[in-house]
Write a protein that holds these residues in place. Structure first.
Motif, PDB file in Angstrom:
ATOM      1  N   LEU A 191     -10.217   0.626  -8.796  1.00 41.32           N
ATOM      2  CA  LEU A 191      -8.986   1.410  -8.726  1.00 41.32           C
ATOM      3  C   LEU A 191      -9.296   2.893  -8.564  1.00 41.32           C
ATOM      4  O   LEU A 191      -8.663   3.595  -7.770  1.00 41.32           O
ATOM      5  CB  LEU A 191      -8.152   1.190  -9.989  1.00 41.32           C
ATOM      6  N   SER A 192     -10.265   3.390  -9.315  1.00 44.44           N
ATOM      7  CA  SER A 192     -10.647   4.800  -9.236  1.00 44.44           C
ATOM      8  C   SER A 192     -12.062   4.947  -9.772  1.00 44.44           C
ATOM      9  O   SER A 192     -12.370   4.456 -10.859  1.00 44.44           O
ATOM     10  CB  SER A 192      -9.681   5.673 -10.044  1.00 44.44           C
ATOM     11  N   GLY A 251       0.807  -1.205   0.000  1.00 45.07           N
ATOM     12  CA  GLY A 251       0.000   0.000   0.000  1.00 45.07           C
ATOM     13  C   GLY A 251       0.837   1.249   0.000  1.00 45.07           C
ATOM     14  O   GLY A 251       2.031   1.242  -0.239  1.00 45.07           O
ATOM     15  N   ALA A 252       0.150   2.372   0.275  1.00 48.00           N
ATOM     16  CA  ALA A 252       0.834   3.658   0.233  1.00 48.00           C
ATOM     17  C   ALA A 252       1.864   3.756   1.346  1.00 48.00           C
ATOM     18  O   ALA A 252       1.713   3.194   2.418  1.00 48.00           O
ATOM     19  CB  ALA A 252      -0.190   4.784   0.370  1.00 48.00           C
ATOM     20  N   THR A 253       2.930   4.468   1.071  1.00 49.81           N
ATOM     21  CA  THR A 253       3.945   4.726   2.073  1.00 49.81           C
ATOM     22  C   THR A 253       3.916   6.202   2.425  1.00 49.81           C
ATOM     23  O   THR A 253       3.298   7.003   1.765  1.00 49.81           O
ATOM     24  CB  THR A 253       5.333   4.358   1.533  1.00 49.81           C
ATOM     25  N   GLY A 313      -3.280  -2.667  -0.488  1.00 48.54           N
ATOM     26  CA  GLY A 313      -2.954  -4.043  -0.799  1.00 48.54           C
ATOM     27  C   GLY A 313      -2.646  -4.314  -2.256  1.00 48.54           C
ATOM     28  O   GLY A 313      -2.238  -5.430  -2.599  1.00 48.54           O
ATOM     29  N   LEU A 314      -2.834  -3.334  -3.123  1.00 51.00           N
ATOM     30  CA  LEU A 314      -2.488  -3.533  -4.536  1.00 51.00           C
ATOM     31  C   LEU A 314      -0.977  -3.564  -4.710  1.00 51.00           C
ATOM     32  O   LEU A 314      -0.249  -2.825  -4.050  1.00 51.00           O
ATOM     33  CB  LEU A 314      -3.081  -2.406  -5.386  1.00 51.00           C
ATOM     34  N   LEU A 348      -7.773   3.788  -3.505  1.00 51.84           N
ATOM     35  CA  LEU A 348      -6.726   2.845  -3.880  1.00 51.84           C
ATOM     36  C   LEU A 348      -5.681   3.414  -4.830  1.00 51.84           C
ATOM     37  O   LEU A 348      -4.729   2.714  -5.159  1.00 51.84           O
ATOM     38  CB  LEU A 348      -7.352   1.604  -4.533  1.00 51.84           C
ATOM     39  N   SER A 349      -5.839   4.648  -5.275  1.00 54.15           N
ATOM     40  CA  SER A 349      -4.890   5.151  -6.270  1.00 54.15           C
ATOM     41  C   SER A 349      -4.835   6.668  -6.305  1.00 54.15           C
ATOM     42  O   SER A 349      -5.719   7.355  -5.790  1.00 54.15           O
ATOM     43  CB  SER A 349      -5.272   4.644  -7.668  1.00 54.15           C
TER      44      SER A 349
END
Length: 391
Positions: free
Chosen positions: A205-206, A48-50, A128-129, A232-233
């Motif tokens: 996703l979007s 995931g995002a950092t 999680g992507l 998610l994006s």
């Protein structure tokens, strides 16, 4: 006394304000809205995002705001525009080269500001992507001309585009005509990630419907890049508003019996010379794909429409990467825009490979006057539809 154009701008601007206040700020509600809650619950433990906690809270808040604002988008569009422009899912009926060969109606066709989209990149994934991801769905623009979908990207689930961290730009297929900028226009984004054998396992996703406001009183073209955040994006749109532009519809054909050589990568692009560092990629065959040529010699471009200032210049460039050569073979030509008609240029790419480039010019219009049964075929009907008396 008001001029026709002043009345026109006032009428359309008033409707844009209404649309922006009710429908232009958010996302279309997905069919499986429960998926979004599942995605949020998954968190960012796997790929995931950092970033800092503050940064995560920022994008989570923005994504939630976009989602909440979007819940009424479809209903609002149907309420405001459904009677005039048909179903919500309808695509624009207005084709390119609208006035290339036909006489433009007086006062209704002219150089207008338009939005040029250069690239759309999936800049970040979360929840999680993990790269690579297999993306399908649609991105469309809705402008003042007919409010219908002007498709920018479209892929079915059976023909996903695989994106990697190193190459995460979507291969665009449009718009099919220039996006006219008068007041706010909207992007409708419906993208999913293919996760398994059945669509029920796929992730959203979007899913957005976001406004893009015009730059008022624009004298020179300018960059109008944007980032659009979902749960998610993060999508990055590289764009410019092209001032007082005309439409250039570009086609490429093999000539003198030549054919595109097997195994040679080809890239075809166009740009307005005022922003030469920003190019519209008409086709990039990539290192593993062939340049598709029809039986008539026409090269199948991914995109064919570009915008250029009427007082500017259009540069069309063709590049071929020949096997065994260190540098690619590049050829280009600069065209001066016209209100109608065509320009031609022949490019010699070496080894008996020649292509003919045709640029068809057309003015733009705020009105869908060519659309069958349009209620906006004249200013009088426009005022009647609004319920105003004539000036």
């Amino acid at each position: 006394m008001e001029t026709e154009m002043e009345v026109e701008a006032e009428w359309i601007g008033g409707l844009d304000e209404m649309e922006a206040g009710t429908a232009g700020k958010g996302v279309v509600l997905p069919e499986n809205a429960a998926d979004l809650d599942e995605m949020e619950a998954e968190g960012t433990a796997d790929g995931g995002a950092t970033g800092t906690t503050e940064e995560k809270e920022c994008w989570e808040y923005e994504a939630e705001w976009e989602y909440e604002q979007a819940l009424t988008f479809r209903d609002s569009w149907i309420s405001i525009w459904g009677d005039q422009f048909g179903s919500f899912e309808e695509t624009t009926a207005i084709q390119p080269m609208r006035y290339t060969d036909a006489e433009a109606p007086g006062g209704y066709a002219q150089p207008l500001d338009s939005l040029q989209i250069y690239s759309i990149k999936v800049a970040d994934i979360r929840g999680g992507l993990r790269w690579p991801i297999h993306v399908y769905g649609m991105i469309a623009a809705r402008d003042v001309v007919d409010r219908n979908r002007n498709i920018v990207f479209h892929r079915s689930r059976d023909h996903c585009q695989t994106l990697t961290k190193e190459d995460s730009c979507l291969v665009m297929t449009g718009p099919t005509r220039p996006i006219v900028m008068l007041g706010a226009m909207n992007f409708e984004i419906t993208l999913k990630v293919k996760e398994g054998s059945t669509e029920s396992r796929d992730k959203v996703l979007s899913f957005l419907a976001v406004p893009h406001d015009t730059v008022n009183c624009l004298e020179l073209s300018c960059a109008t890049d944007r980032k659009y955040i979902s749960k998610l994006s993060t999508l990055e749109f590289t764009m410019s508003q092209i001032a007082r532009s005309v439409e250039a519809t570009i086609s490429v054909q093999m000539v003198d019996g030549s054919s595109w050589p097997h195994g040679v990568r080809g890239e075809f692009s166009a740009c307005t010379t005022s922003m030469a560092d920003r190019k519209v990629v008409l086709l990039d065959s990539g290192s593993e794909k062939e340049v598709e040529v029809g039986a008539d010699g026409m090269i199948q471009l991914s995109r064919c429409v570009a915008s250029v200032e009427f007082t500017g210049e259009l540069k069309v460039c063709v590049v071929a990467w020949w096997q065994g050569e260190v540098k690619p073979k590049k050829a280009w030509k600069v065209f001066k825009p016209k209100k109608a008609g065509r320009n031609y240029g022949t490019f010699n790419l070496g080894r008996a490979c020649k292509v003919k480039v045709t640029v068809a010019w057309s003015l733009l219009s705020y009105y869908p006057v060519n659309r069958p049964n349009s209620p906006y075929g004249s200013l009088a009907l426009l005022r009647e539809a609004e319920g105003r008396s004539t000036v």
